[in-house]
Design a protein around this motif. Structure first.
Motif, mmCIF file in Angstrom:
data_model
loop_
_atom_site.group_PDB
_atom_site.id
_atom_site.type_symbol
_atom_site.label_atom_id
_atom_site.label_comp_id
_atom_site.label_asym_id
_atom_site.label_seq_id
_atom_site.Cartn_x
_atom_site.Cartn_y
_atom_site.Cartn_z
ATOM 1 N N ALA A 138 43.837 -3.628 -21.945
ATOM 2 C CA ALA A 138 42.851 -3.022 -21.046
ATOM 3 C C ALA A 138 42.679 -3.842 -19.771
ATOM 4 N N LEU A 139 42.615 -5.169 -19.904
ATOM 5 C CA LEU A 139 42.475 -6.027 -18.723
ATOM 6 C C LEU A 139 43.682 -5.917 -17.807
ATOM 7 N N ALA A 140 44.871 -5.825 -18.407
ATOM 8 C CA ALA A 140 46.093 -5.691 -17.597
ATOM 9 C C ALA A 140 46.122 -4.342 -16.880
ATOM 10 N N GLY A 141 45.711 -3.282 -17.565
ATOM 11 C CA GLY A 141 45.654 -1.973 -16.927
ATOM 12 C C GLY A 141 44.609 -1.920 -15.832
ATOM 13 N N TYR A 142 43.490 -2.621 -16.047
ATOM 14 C CA TYR A 142 42.381 -2.628 -15.075
ATOM 15 C C TYR A 142 42.822 -3.179 -13.713
ATOM 16 N N LYS A 143 43.761 -4.106 -13.725
ATOM 17 C CA LYS A 143 44.255 -4.662 -12.459
ATOM 18 C C LYS A 143 44.775 -3.569 -11.540
ATOM 19 N N ALA A 165 50.455 0.408 -14.038
ATOM 20 C CA ALA A 165 49.329 0.166 -14.929
ATOM 21 C C ALA A 165 49.793 0.156 -16.377
ATOM 22 N N ASP A 166 50.594 1.150 -16.741
ATOM 23 C CA ASP A 166 51.076 1.241 -18.117
ATOM 24 C C ASP A 166 52.006 0.075 -18.449
ATOM 25 N N GLY A 167 52.879 -0.286 -17.522
ATOM 26 C CA GLY A 167 53.809 -1.383 -17.760
ATOM 27 C C GLY A 167 53.094 -2.696 -17.996
ATOM 28 N N ALA A 168 52.049 -2.963 -17.216
ATOM 29 C CA ALA A 168 51.281 -4.197 -17.389
ATOM 30 C C ALA A 168 50.574 -4.205 -18.736
ATOM 31 N N ALA A 169 50.006 -3.064 -19.123
ATOM 32 C CA ALA A 169 49.304 -2.973 -20.406
ATOM 33 C C ALA A 169 50.267 -3.162 -21.575
ATOM 34 N N VAL A 170 51.444 -2.578 -21.485
ATOM 35 C CA VAL A 170 52.466 -2.728 -22.528
ATOM 36 C C VAL A 170 52.838 -4.198 -22.697
ATOM 37 N N GLU A 171 53.104 -4.867 -21.575
ATOM 38 C CA GLU A 171 53.533 -6.262 -21.629
ATOM 39 C C GLU A 171 52.445 -7.149 -22.224
ATOM 40 N N ALA A 172 51.193 -6.930 -21.822
ATOM 41 C CA ALA A 172 50.087 -7.733 -22.351
ATOM 42 C C ALA A 172 49.881 -7.478 -23.841
ATOM 43 N N MET A 173 49.960 -6.223 -24.250
ATOM 44 C CA MET A 173 49.781 -5.877 -25.653
ATOM 45 C C MET A 173 50.867 -6.523 -26.504
ATOM 46 N N VAL A 183 39.854 0.108 -30.032
ATOM 47 C CA VAL A 183 39.867 0.858 -28.772
ATOM 48 C C VAL A 183 39.034 0.085 -27.754
ATOM 49 N N THR A 184 39.635 -0.282 -26.634
ATOM 50 C CA THR A 184 38.924 -1.005 -25.575
ATOM 51 C C THR A 184 38.852 -0.136 -24.330
ATOM 52 N N GLY A 185 37.675 -0.028 -23.758
ATOM 53 C CA GLY A 185 37.491 0.779 -22.560
ATOM 54 C C GLY A 185 38.105 0.133 -21.328
ATOM 55 N N ILE A 186 38.697 0.950 -20.488
ATOM 56 C CA ILE A 186 39.184 0.495 -19.178
ATOM 57 C C ILE A 186 38.255 1.038 -18.100
ATOM 58 N N THR A 187 38.082 2.353 -18.098
ATOM 59 C CA THR A 187 37.115 2.973 -17.189
ATOM 60 C C THR A 187 35.948 3.498 -18.011
ATOM 61 N N LYS A 188 34.838 3.747 -17.354
ATOM 62 C CA LYS A 188 33.646 4.219 -18.046
ATOM 63 C C LYS A 188 33.906 5.565 -18.694
ATOM 64 N N GLY A 189 33.386 5.742 -19.888
ATOM 65 C CA GLY A 189 33.594 7.004 -20.569
ATOM 66 C C GLY A 189 32.482 7.315 -21.544
ATOM 67 N N ASP A 190 32.627 8.421 -22.258
ATOM 68 C CA ASP A 190 31.630 8.820 -23.250
ATOM 69 C C ASP A 190 31.666 7.910 -24.471
ATOM 70 N N LEU A 191 32.805 7.238 -24.692
ATOM 71 C CA LEU A 191 32.967 6.399 -25.873
ATOM 72 C C LEU A 191 32.643 4.942 -25.597
ATOM 73 N N LEU A 192 33.099 4.425 -24.460
ATOM 74 C CA LEU A 192 32.991 2.999 -24.170
ATOM 75 C C LEU A 192 32.636 2.752 -22.714
ATOM 76 N N GLU A 193 32.067 1.574 -22.466
ATOM 77 C CA GLU A 193 31.776 1.157 -21.103
ATOM 78 C C GLU A 193 33.054 0.682 -20.418
ATOM 79 N N ALA A 194 33.014 0.668 -19.091
ATOM 80 C CA ALA A 194 34.161 0.220 -18.300
ATOM 81 C C ALA A 194 34.228 -1.300 -18.267
ATOM 82 N N ILE A 195 35.417 -1.795 -17.962
ATOM 83 C CA ILE A 195 35.563 -3.210 -17.637
ATOM 84 C C ILE A 195 34.840 -3.485 -16.325
#
Length: 335
Positions: free
Chosen positions: A17-22, A32-40, A281-293
């Motif tokens: 999530a932090l990598a995607g947030y960048k 965004a997806d590539g950074a998240a994949v690499e971090a995960m 499940v970690t939130g990246i943007t604000k949503g109905d389920l989780l807060e945003a980074i």
């Protein structure tokens, strides 16, 4: 699986999530997806597990990391892992709501191995367990779910994806008086919302990705909800064109090799075979389920939903990250 693995898996989705947030709002969903994949992948390889990716970024010839069949971890518990480093890459790129990083892990053999194609999905929470069947018309399923929940139909809420392929279904549900929440993307997060005990969502219906469908099945199994799925060839989901017919032929051939039937109802037990699963499940943007980074470039805060199916424990973890104290490999992805 050892219960201690739950916190380890939360670290995995936090890093993704932090990598995607960048890349939030920068218009490039692939970066965004590539950074998240690499971090995960980096964090998964720090955990004491003998892990195998069973749902991931695609086949080995399509994905250099987190491909189906890739081994991860430093050795230990035999674990099957289903990942969606960013559920909602387009939402992340455009700064829209409900983007999350997702991981589901289970004991060896827990999850059906699904090809990257379309799946029709019908999901309900515990109160309507056993009330659904994809072979019945959607309207009949709605009446059945309403009866199981003891609700009038005009108080029933269904979530779906705002896609052209759902326009007729949305109209039909609205004509019945159902409240329909149509979201642009992110059906994994929507499946979690559907199964949560304190949600206003009663049912999810959509045609979306099959890999995401297996992750949703793990969620439903962990939360004692119910789900049915059906693999749909591309020409039926996206239109009968020459290109789609060729892609559909390839999809059907892959399903045959994997021993999975196309256009046949798949039960929850077929898609997620045990409740000994962990969902993070970690939130990246604000949503109905989780807060945003939130981040000032030095500190970042994340919110993670952590579900352990065996005990049916649901935790929300609010974390503060000193970004400069992260591993160098992660710093390069998040700063």
């Amino acid at each position: 699986m050892r219960r201690e693995l739950a916190i380890e898996f939360s670290r995995v989705t936090e890093a993704a999530a932090l990598a995607g947030y960048k890349w939030l709002g920068r218009g490039d969903k692939n970066k965004a997806d590539g950074a998240a994949v690499e971090a995960m992948r980096f964090v998964l390889n720090q955990i004491d597990i003998d892990g195998e990716i069973v749902i991931g970024e695609g086949e080995i010839d399509e994905a250099p990391m987190l491909y189906i069949g890739e081994k991860v971890g430093r050795g230990g518990d035999a674990v099957d892992i289903a990942v969606d480093p960013i559920d909602g890459t387009r939402m992340t790129a455009l700064g829209q709501n409900n983007a999350v990083a997702v991981l589901a892990a289970g004991t060896k053999g827990s999850f059906m191995r699904a090809p990257d194609m379309y799946m029709e999905k019908l999901i309900v929470g515990n109160g309507a367990k056993g009330a659904i069947h994809l072979d019945r018309p959607l309207e009949e399923n709605i009446r059945s779910v309403a009866a199981a929940l003891g609700k009038p139909i005009d108080r029933l809420t269904v979530v779906t994806l705002a896609k052209p392929r759902h326009e007729a279904a949305i109209r039909a549900m609205q004509d019945m008086g159902v409240r329909v929440f149509a979201i642009p993307d992110g059906d994994v997060a929507a499946s979690v919302l559907t199964c949560m005990p304190d949600t206003e969502i009663d049912m999810l219906y959509c045609i979306g990705g099959a890999p995401e469908g297996v992750v949703s099945a793990a969620v439903a199994r962990a939360m004692d909800g119910d789900m049915q799925g059906r693999l749909i060839p591309r020409d039926k989901a996206k239109g009968d064109t020459a290109e789609n017919r060729e892609l559909a032929k390839n999809e059907c051939e892959r399903c045959a090799k994997m021993g999975i039937a196309v256009d046949t109802v798949l039960t929850l037990d077929e898609m997620a075979r045990t409740d000994n699963v962990i969902i993070s499940v970690t939130g990246i943007t604000k949503g109905d389920l989780l807060e945003a980074i939130t981040s000032d470039g030095r500190l970042a805060t994340t919110e993670t939903l952590l579900i352990r199916g065996k005990s049916r424990t649901i935790r929300r973890i609010h974390s503060t990250h000193y970004l400069a104290r992260k591993d160098k490999e992660i710093q390069d992805l998040i700063l």
